[in-house]
Structure formats: structure tokens, C-alpha cells
Design a protein around this motif. Structure first.
Motif, PDB file in Angstrom:
ATOM      1  N   LEU A  28       0.871  -1.168   0.000  1.00 19.89           N
ATOM      2  CA  LEU A  28       0.000   0.000   0.000  1.00 19.89           C
ATOM      3  C   LEU A  28       0.907   1.216   0.000  1.00 19.89           C
ATOM      4  CD1 LEU A  28      -2.783   1.295   0.199  1.00 19.89           C
ATOM      5  CD2 LEU A  28      -2.620   1.092   2.665  1.00 19.89           C
ATOM      6  N   LEU A  29       1.200   1.724  -1.196  1.00 14.80           N
ATOM      7  CA  LEU A  29       2.134   2.835  -1.317  1.00 14.80           C
ATOM      8  C   LEU A  29       1.457   4.152  -0.971  1.00 14.80           C
ATOM      9  CD1 LEU A  29       4.060   1.934  -4.584  1.00 14.80           C
ATOM     10  CD2 LEU A  29       4.754   1.551  -2.221  1.00 14.80           C
ATOM     11  N   VAL A  30       2.141   4.946  -0.155  1.00 14.07           N
ATOM     12  CA  VAL A  30       1.679   6.283   0.207  1.00 14.07           C
ATOM     13  C   VAL A  30       2.828   7.249  -0.019  1.00 14.07           C
ATOM     14  CG1 VAL A  30      -0.041   5.496   1.876  1.00 14.07           C
ATOM     15  CG2 VAL A  30       2.283   5.954   2.646  1.00 14.07           C
ATOM     16  N   SER A  31       2.488   8.485  -0.318  1.00 13.89           N
ATOM     17  CA  SER A  31       3.527   9.491  -0.514  1.00 13.89           C
ATOM     18  C   SER A  31       4.150   9.864   0.831  1.00 13.89           C
ATOM     19  CB  SER A  31       2.936  10.740  -1.176  1.00 13.89           C
ATOM     20  OG  SER A  31       2.100  11.411  -0.263  1.00 13.89           O
ATOM     21  N   SER A  32       5.251  10.563   0.768  1.00 16.54           N
ATOM     22  CA  SER A  32       5.921  11.012   1.980  1.00 16.54           C
ATOM     23  C   SER A  32       5.001  11.927   2.790  1.00 16.54           C
ATOM     24  CB  SER A  32       7.212  11.742   1.604  1.00 16.54           C
ATOM     25  OG  SER A  32       7.937  12.103   2.738  1.00 16.54           O
ATOM     26  N   LYS A  33       4.298  12.797   2.104  1.00 17.70           N
ATOM     27  CA  LYS A  33       3.360  13.707   2.786  1.00 17.70           C
ATOM     28  C   LYS A  33       2.212  12.941   3.422  1.00 17.70           C
ATOM     29  CE  LYS A  33       4.448  17.720   0.015  1.00 17.70           C
ATOM     30  NZ  LYS A  33       3.983  18.760  -0.889  1.00 17.70           N
ATOM     31  N   GLN A  34       1.694  11.941   2.722  1.00 20.33           N
ATOM     32  CA  GLN A  34       0.605  11.127   3.273  1.00 20.33           C
ATOM     33  C   GLN A  34       1.061  10.371   4.509  1.00 20.33           C
ATOM     34  OE1 GLN A  34      -0.197   8.951  -0.349  1.00 20.33           O
ATOM     35  NE2 GLN A  34      -2.217   9.918  -0.529  1.00 20.33           N
ATOM     36  N   GLY A  54      20.247   8.500   5.583  1.00 19.00           N
ATOM     37  CA  GLY A  54      20.314   7.050   5.389  1.00 19.00           C
ATOM     38  C   GLY A  54      19.629   6.272   6.496  1.00 19.00           C
ATOM     39  N   LYS A  55      18.695   6.899   7.172  1.00 19.35           N
ATOM     40  CA  LYS A  55      17.973   6.251   8.274  1.00 19.35           C
ATOM     41  C   LYS A  55      16.489   6.271   7.963  1.00 19.35           C
ATOM     42  CE  LYS A  55      21.380   7.695  11.653  1.00 19.35           C
ATOM     43  NZ  LYS A  55      21.633   8.387  12.885  1.00 19.35           N
ATOM     44  N   GLY A  56      15.724   5.795   8.876  1.00 22.02           N
ATOM     45  CA  GLY A  56      14.273   5.849   8.712  1.00 22.02           C
ATOM     46  C   GLY A  56      13.726   4.643   7.988  1.00 22.02           C
ATOM     47  N   PHE A  57      12.503   4.802   7.520  1.00 20.30           N
ATOM     48  CA  PHE A  57      11.792   3.710   6.864  1.00 20.30           C
ATOM     49  C   PHE A  57      12.297   3.495   5.442  1.00 20.30           C
ATOM     50  CE2 PHE A  57       8.578   5.708   9.726  1.00 20.30           C
ATOM     51  CZ  PHE A  57       8.503   4.672  10.643  1.00 20.30           C
ATOM     52  N   LYS A  58      12.162   2.250   4.985  1.00 21.46           N
ATOM     53  CA  LYS A  58      12.518   1.929   3.603  1.00 21.46           C
ATOM     54  C   LYS A  58      11.572   2.703   2.689  1.00 21.46           C
ATOM     55  CE  LYS A  58      12.990  -1.949   0.449  1.00 21.46           C
ATOM     56  NZ  LYS A  58      12.809  -3.382   0.263  1.00 21.46           N
ATOM     57  N   PHE A  59      12.122   3.289   1.632  1.00 17.87           N
ATOM     58  CA  PHE A  59      11.301   4.070   0.717  1.00 17.87           C
ATOM     59  C   PHE A  59      11.589   3.671  -0.722  1.00 17.87           C
ATOM     60  CE2 PHE A  59      15.217   6.389   1.295  1.00 17.87           C
ATOM     61  CZ  PHE A  59      15.534   6.840   0.030  1.00 17.87           C
ATOM     62  N   TYR A  60      10.711   4.093  -1.592  1.00 18.35           N
ATOM     63  CA  TYR A  60      10.811   3.789  -3.011  1.00 18.35           C
ATOM     64  C   TYR A  60      10.687   5.090  -3.787  1.00 18.35           C
ATOM     65  CZ  TYR A  60       9.705  -0.777  -1.116  1.00 18.35           C
ATOM     66  OH  TYR A  60       9.719  -1.918  -0.378  1.00 18.35           O
ATOM     67  N   ASP A  62       9.925   6.742  -7.720  1.00 19.17           N
ATOM     68  CA  ASP A  62       9.491   6.486  -9.090  1.00 19.17           C
ATOM     69  C   ASP A  62      10.475   7.166 -10.040  1.00 19.17           C
ATOM     70  OD1 ASP A  62       8.816   9.196  -9.263  1.00 19.17           O
ATOM     71  OD2 ASP A  62       6.671   8.857  -9.221  1.00 19.17           O
ATOM     72  N   PRO A  63      10.344   6.958 -11.326  1.00 17.28           N
ATOM     73  CA  PRO A  63      11.308   7.543 -12.286  1.00 17.28           C
ATOM     74  C   PRO A  63      11.397   9.067 -12.235  1.00 17.28           C
ATOM     75  CG  PRO A  63      10.020   5.836 -13.352  1.00 17.28           C
ATOM     76  CD  PRO A  63       9.416   6.047 -11.993  1.00 17.28           C
ATOM     77  N   ASP A  64      10.355   9.720 -11.716  1.00 19.19           N
ATOM     78  CA  ASP A  64      10.368  11.176 -11.614  1.00 19.19           C
ATOM     79  C   ASP A  64      10.990  11.669 -10.307  1.00 19.19           C
ATOM     80  OD1 ASP A  64       9.112  11.518 -14.098  1.00 19.19           O
ATOM     81  OD2 ASP A  64       7.135  11.229 -13.194  1.00 19.19           O
ATOM     82  N   GLY A  65      11.397  10.742  -9.443  1.00 17.57           N
ATOM     83  CA  GLY A  65      12.025  11.116  -8.182  1.00 17.57           C
ATOM     84  C   GLY A  65      11.063  11.280  -7.027  1.00 17.57           C
ATOM     85  N   ASN A  66       9.779  10.998  -7.240  1.00 14.52           N
ATOM     86  CA  ASN A  66       8.800  11.075  -6.148  1.00 14.52           C
ATOM     87  C   ASN A  66       9.027   9.917  -5.185  1.00 14.52           C
ATOM     88  OD1 ASN A  66       7.334  13.334  -7.275  1.00 14.52           O
ATOM     89  ND2 ASN A  66       6.584  11.892  -8.798  1.00 14.52           N
ATOM     90  N   VAL A  67       8.902  10.200  -3.899  1.00 16.35           N
ATOM     91  CA  VAL A  67       9.175   9.204  -2.867  1.00 16.35           C
ATOM     92  C   VAL A  67       7.876   8.604  -2.352  1.00 16.35           C
ATOM     93  CG1 VAL A  67      10.135   8.870  -0.549  1.00 16.35           C
ATOM     94  CG2 VAL A  67      11.307  10.337  -2.187  1.00 16.35           C
ATOM     95  N   TYR A  68       7.879   7.283  -2.200  1.00 13.54           N
ATOM     96  CA  TYR A  68       6.733   6.563  -1.663  1.00 13.54           C
ATOM     97  C   TYR A  68       7.203   5.576  -0.606  1.00 13.54           C
ATOM     98  CZ  TYR A  68       4.358   8.425  -5.709  1.00 13.54           C
ATOM     99  OH  TYR A  68       3.847   9.280  -6.640  1.00 13.54           O
ATOM    100  N   TYR A  69       6.332   5.320   0.345  1.00 11.55           N
ATOM    101  CA  TYR A  69       6.570   4.331   1.390  1.00 11.55           C
ATOM    102  C   TYR A  69       5.486   3.269   1.290  1.00 11.55           C
ATOM    103  CZ  TYR A  69       9.592   7.807   3.610  1.00 11.55           C
ATOM    104  OH  TYR A  69      10.581   8.703   3.870  1.00 11.55           O
ATOM    105  N   ASN A  70       5.852   2.032   1.609  1.00 15.51           N
ATOM    106  CA  ASN A  70       4.867   0.969   1.712  1.00 15.51           C
ATOM    107  C   ASN A  70       4.327   1.032   3.142  1.00 15.51           C
ATOM    108  OD1 ASN A  70       3.400  -1.384   1.962  1.00 15.51           O
ATOM    109  ND2 ASN A  70       4.939  -2.684   1.015  1.00 15.51           N
ATOM    110  N   LEU A  71       3.100   1.504   3.287  1.00 15.44           N
ATOM    111  CA  LEU A  71       2.523   1.704   4.616  1.00 15.44           C
ATOM    112  C   LEU A  71       2.519   0.421   5.433  1.00 15.44           C
ATOM    113  CD1 LEU A  71       1.207   3.637   6.593  1.00 15.44           C
ATOM    114  CD2 LEU A  71      -0.992   3.129   5.525  1.00 15.44           C
TER     115      LEU A  71
END
Length: 86
Positions: A28-34, A54-60, A62-71
Motif C-alpha cells: 500500500l504505497l503512500v507518498s511522503s506527505k501522506q 540514510g535512516k528511517g523507513f525503507k522508501f521507493y 518512481d522515475p520522476d524522483g517522487n518518494v513513496y513508502y509501503n505503509l
């Protein structure tokens, strides 16, 4: 240029509804803001700082550089057990 694909030749590569339904229980991918709002923060500055250190939750990204987390991964990392409705 648009590439056309004959779907009937690629049936083995098309995701079934069942596969997607099972996958959605794990991803369940959510944006950093979400995620920041979900965690009760005013903004995502602390998440950004963690990423840059280099700390915190694992993030992903996309090709445009937007960051998402798997909730679901974030909750598991925090030790929150997820109740699955049958």
C-alpha cells in the motif's frame, strides 16, 4: 510512436484480479506527505531528514524522483500488527 501489443499473445504476463487482490494485502504505497499525516506530523520534514541521513523507513522512488513508502512495511517496522479481515 505508439507500439501496439496483441494482448492475446501475452495472456501469461497479465496480472489476474486474484493476484492483485492478494498483492494489495502486502503493498500500500503512500507518498511522503501522506505518511507524515498518517503519523500525526505537520509535514514530511522529519521523513526527508531521515532519508538524507540514510535512516528511517525503507522508501521507493518512481522515475520522476517522487518518494513513496509501503505503509504496511512501515507499520510492521513499528511493530504494529495488521489484522486481516477474511
Amino acid at each position: 510512436m505508439i507500439n501496439l501489443v496483441e494482448i492475446s499473445k501475452h495472456k501469461n504476463f497479465i496480472a489476474s484480479d486474484r493476484l492483485l487482490n492478494n498483492l494489495s494485502k502486502d503493498i500500500l504505497l503512500v507518498s511522503s506527505k501522506q505518511l507524515a499525516l498518517f503519523l500525526g506530523k505537520k509535514n514530511d520534514n522529519s521523513l526527508r531528514a531521515s532519508r538524507s541521513n540514510g535512516k528511517g523507513f525503507k522508501f521507493y522512488k518512481d522515475p520522476d524522483g517522487n518518494v513513496y513508502y509501503n505503509l504496511i512495511e512501515v507499520l510492521k517496522t513499528m511493530g504494529v500488527k495488521i489484522w486481516k479481515h477474511k
